[in-house]
Every structure is written in structure tokens, then in C-alpha cells.
Design a protein around this motif. Structure first.
Motif, PDB file in Angstrom:
ATOM      1  N   HIS A 234     -31.294   3.987   8.794  1.00 13.93           N
ATOM      2  CA  HIS A 234     -30.075   3.498   8.158  1.00 13.93           C
ATOM      3  C   HIS A 234     -30.376   3.202   7.019  1.00 13.93           C
ATOM      4  CE1 HIS A 234     -26.303   2.706   8.813  1.00 13.93           C
ATOM      5  NE2 HIS A 234     -26.768   1.314   8.145  1.00 13.93           N
ATOM      6  N   SER A 236     -29.106   1.215   3.782  1.00 14.00           N
ATOM      7  CA  SER A 236     -28.590   0.316   2.712  1.00 14.00           C
ATOM      8  C   SER A 236     -26.904   0.176   2.062  1.00 14.00           C
ATOM      9  CB  SER A 236     -28.896  -1.147   2.173  1.00 14.00           C
ATOM     10  OG  SER A 236     -30.482  -1.477   2.785  1.00 14.00           O
ATOM     11  N   GLU A 237     -26.740   1.794   1.900  1.00 14.90           N
ATOM     12  CA  GLU A 237     -26.025   2.055   1.041  1.00 14.90           C
ATOM     13  C   GLU A 237     -25.769   3.572   0.709  1.00 14.90           C
ATOM     14  OE1 GLU A 237     -25.357   0.335  -3.316  1.00 14.90           O
ATOM     15  OE2 GLU A 237     -28.021   0.226  -3.306  1.00 14.90           O
ATOM     16  N   THR A 260     -25.464   7.240   4.865  1.00  6.74           N
ATOM     17  CA  THR A 260     -25.736   6.390   5.260  1.00  6.74           C
ATOM     18  C   THR A 260     -27.076   6.450   6.053  1.00  6.74           C
ATOM     19  OG1 THR A 260     -24.528   5.060   6.203  1.00  6.74           O
ATOM     20  CG2 THR A 260     -24.681   4.360   4.200  1.00  6.74           C
ATOM     21  N   ASN A 261     -26.803   7.175   7.037  1.00  2.29           N
ATOM     22  CA  ASN A 261     -27.705   8.225   8.611  1.00  2.29           C
ATOM     23  C   ASN A 261     -28.441   8.973   8.024  1.00  2.29           C
ATOM     24  OD1 ASN A 261     -27.176   4.702   9.788  1.00  2.29           O
ATOM     25  ND2 ASN A 261     -24.980   6.599  10.970  1.00  2.29           N
ATOM     26  N   GLU A 286     -33.316   1.704  -0.140  1.00  2.00           N
ATOM     27  CA  GLU A 286     -33.365   0.504   0.237  1.00  2.00           C
ATOM     28  C   GLU A 286     -33.108   0.844   1.987  1.00  2.00           C
ATOM     29  OE1 GLU A 286     -32.002  -3.721   0.780  1.00  2.00           O
ATOM     30  OE2 GLU A 286     -32.208  -2.804  -1.327  1.00  2.00           O
ATOM     31  N   ILE A 287     -33.962   0.838   3.312  1.00  2.00           N
ATOM     32  CA  ILE A 287     -33.596   1.268   4.243  1.00  2.00           C
ATOM     33  C   ILE A 287     -33.487  -0.257   4.938  1.00  2.00           C
ATOM     34  CG2 ILE A 287     -34.562   1.953   6.269  1.00  2.00           C
ATOM     35  CD1 ILE A 287     -36.703   3.436   5.422  1.00  2.00           C
ATOM     36  N   GLU A 288     -31.848   0.483   5.778  1.00  5.09           N
ATOM     37  CA  GLU A 288     -31.937  -0.615   6.961  1.00  5.09           C
ATOM     38  C   GLU A 288     -32.619  -0.927   7.594  1.00  5.09           C
ATOM     39  OE1 GLU A 288     -27.801  -2.987   5.595  1.00  5.09           O
ATOM     40  OE2 GLU A 288     -27.132  -2.465   7.615  1.00  5.09           O
ATOM     41  N   ASP A 289     -32.370   0.003   8.409  1.00  3.96           N
ATOM     42  CA  ASP A 289     -32.869  -0.342   9.868  1.00  3.96           C
ATOM     43  C   ASP A 289     -33.938   1.113   9.838  1.00  3.96           C
ATOM     44  OD1 ASP A 289     -33.389  -1.356  12.249  1.00  3.96           O
ATOM     45  OD2 ASP A 289     -31.452   0.054  12.940  1.00  3.96           O
TER      46      ASP A 289
END
Ligand SMILES: Nc1ncnc2c1ncn2[C@@H]1O[C@H](COP(=O)(O)OP(=O)(O)O)[C@@H](O)[C@H]1O
Ligand SMILES: [Mg+2]
Length: 312
Positions: A234, A236-237, A260-261, A286-289
């Protein structure tokens, strides 16, 4: 003697062939897994084996009894937990168990003894006075499975019993079943989750579109299918160029959801993940998850079906 002996079993709903001449046998004391994607014919098979519906064709022996000619005799000796919920909304948990025991002519003393044990085993003690209609889906399912153990049986059919259960309840149920099997119960178990089959089953049949594709042990199935993992990233943007950036990565299938996914399926997940992380890092994305889990069998099936369709 086999517990279940199925020959050329066929079921049509009108013009539609839900089961197309399946064959298998189940030995006493086994957990026999029946694995397949939605609509494969798992529930239809359970309904046939438990004599709730009649086959269009084929023969069926359950515990040595001709199940087509003597359905009632079969029903006295088996337990069944179907996929669809069955409960009386206003009964409490303990009354549900109690009533089920009465239906099976279990003596009052024995009913009490079994109920107290099952309430503990299925973690229902705290909600024993709650009405079924006030329970969560998972709690209802636990009551539905628990009450089946109010009576004795030689053979138990479970149709996707863990659907709706959280991981801890799921594991507890699998262990409860294992325990029953070690004291002699035979189980026919449907699921679409490979890890459950691996944990529980001695043998497994894979069914798709009303036909059995293969019958095998979980160990050798796992060798064939189990290496594949699903990686979910996932971001970040939203990155509009993400598709092009990952275009050159081989040995995997990549799907994108709303920018984003990123969903990746691969048998070489570690290698693929390293490559993707390098690209994302180089591009300062940037990776959120991030997660990586074994691809469940249903997804593998869908993929096999897609591949099959595109090859034809
Ligand atoms: N009573 C019915 N009438 C018509 N079609 C049915 C009926 N029950 C099931 N089917 C169809 O038969 C196929 C197999 O269903 P089912 O056995 O419930 O699959 P599974 O349990 O593996 O998801 C599906 O395509 C389903 O839509
Ligand atoms: Mg089903």
C-alpha cells in the motif's frame, strides 16, 4: 470397509450439471478434505452425501449403507453442519444445545454433561444466556458446530465450518476436530483454504466446476501449489506511473488497485519483492503498509482458470 464410497455421482439442477460423475472413497478415521473455489460443487456434494438431496446418477455408500435407498438409516449415524446458518433466533446458546440433545434422545443427565463441556470447548460460557439473534456471525457459527457434538456419530460432515471465525477461534475449532478424530471420528471437510487442509486433512480432493481434478495428500499438494505468495503493498500516495515502473518485473502477476495498492502473486516472492522495493526506493516512493501471505487456494484456482481460459 470405506466410510464413504462414491461412484460416478452426478447432480443436475435443471439443465445445469453441478456435479459431473465424481468418484472417491474415504477411510475410517480420516479427515477427508474437499477443496474448491465457490460454485465448484462442494455444498452439493455434502447435501448428496448426507441424503438431503438425491443424485441424478451414480451410487453412494455411507458407512456401508446404500444411502440412496436408505437415507434415514444414514441420517441416524452421521452429523452435519451445513454452510447456511441454522438457528432459532430466540433460543439462548444453552437452550440451543439442550434442544439439539433432546432431538437426538440424549438423556437429561448426559445432555447437561455434554453441554457444559462444549460451552467450555467452544468458548461459549460467557454468552450461554444470550439469544442466538444477539450473537455475532462467528459466535453463531460456533454454536452451530458445537451443538452437533451433543450427539454421537461415526461420520461428521462440515461445510466450510470456519467461515466467519477469527483466527483464534478457527485454530481452536481445528484442534477440537483433530482431537475428535484421534478418538475415532471420521470427517468430511470442505474449505477453500489450503492451510486448513494442511493442518487437518489426511487426504484431499480438489474439485472445480463439478469435476474432481485430483485426489492427493496435503503434503504433495503443498509441493505443487504452496510456494506461491500474495504480496500486498500500500503506497502512501497515488503514483500514476507505477504500472510503467514495475513493467519489467518477471516471474509474477501484478495487479493494481486505484493507484495506491499493488497486489503481486509469485512463486518467487522474496526475489520479486526485493526487485520491487529497489525500484520504489530508487524512485523515492513511500510505502505505508506491506504484507506477504501464502496465496489461498481459491486465488490459485481463479488464476488457473484464467490461465486455462487464455490458453484456449
Ligand atoms: N438448488 C440449486 N438450483 C440451481 N443451481 C444450484 C442449486 N444449488 C447449487 N447450484 C449451483 O450449482 C453449483 C455448485 O454449487 P455449490 O455446490 O453450492 O458450490 P460450492 O459449495 O462449492 O460453492 C453452483 O453453480 C450453484 O450456483
Ligand atoms: Mg458451498
Amino acid at each position: 470397509m470405506s466410510c464413504i464410497e462414491v461412484k460416478n455421482l452426478t447432480k443436475n439442477y435443471g439443465d445445469f450439471k453441478a456435479l459431473d460423475g465424481i468418484n472417491f472413497s474415504v477411510k475410517p478415521g480420516q479427515v477427508f478434505g474437499f477443496l474448491g473455489p465457490n460454485g465448484a460443487g462442494k455444498s452439493t456434494t455434502i447435501k448428496l452425501l448426507t441424503t438431503l438431496i438425491k443424485p441424478t446418477n451414480g451410487s453412494l455408500q455411507i458407512l456401508g449403507i446404500n444411502a440412496i435407498q436408505n437415507p434415514l438409516e444414514v441420517r441416524h449415524k452421521i452429523g452435519v453442519v451445513l454452510q447456511q446458518p441454522s438457528y432459532e433466533p430466540t433460543l439462548t446458546v444453552e437452550k440451543s444445545l439442550e434442544k439439539y440433545g433432546m432431538m437426538w434422545n440424549i438423556s437429561s443427565e448426559e445432555r447437561k454433561r455434554r453441554m457444559e463441556k462444549l460451552l467450555v470447548d467452544f468458548e461459549l460460557v460467557e454468552i450461554r444466556k444470550k439469544r442466538n439473534e444477539d450473537l455475532s456471525i462467528g459466535q453463531r457459527r460456533r454454536v452451530q458446530v458445537a451443538r452437533e457434538f451433543m450427539h454421537d456419530m461415526d461420520l461428521l460432515f462440515l461445510d466450510e465450518p470456519t467461515v466467519g471465525l477469527d483466527p483464534s477461534a478457527r485454530r481452536k475449532l481445528l484442534d477440537f476436530i483433530k482431537n475428535k478424530v484421534s478418538s475415532g471420528l471420521t470427517i468430511f471437510y470442505t474449505t477453500h483454504i489450503l492451510s486448513e487442509v494442511e493442518y487437518l486433512c489426511d487426504e484431499v480432493a480438489i474439485i472445480d466446476k463439478g469435476k474432481i481434478i485430483t485426489i492427493d495428500t496435503p503434503e504433495s499438494l503443498k509441493k505443487k501449489f504452496g510456494k506461491e505468495k500474495t504480496i500486498k503493498i500500500h503506497l502512501s500516495e497515488k503514483i500514476s506511473s507505477i504500472k510503467e515502473l514495475l513493467n519489467d518485473i518477471k516471474e509474477c502477476e501484478i495487479n493494481f488497485e486505484n493507484g495506491t495498492n499493488i497486489i503481486i502473486q509469485s512463486e518467487k516472492s522474496e526475489l520479486v519483492l526485493l526487485k520491487i522495493l529497489k525500484i520504489l526506493n530508487d524512485e523515492n516512493i513511500e510505502i505505508e503498509d506491506l504484507s506477504a501471505v501464502p496465496t489461498n487456494l481459491e486465488e490459485i484456482f481463479l488464476k488457473m482458470v484464467r490461465e486455462n481460459a487464455s490458453n484456449n
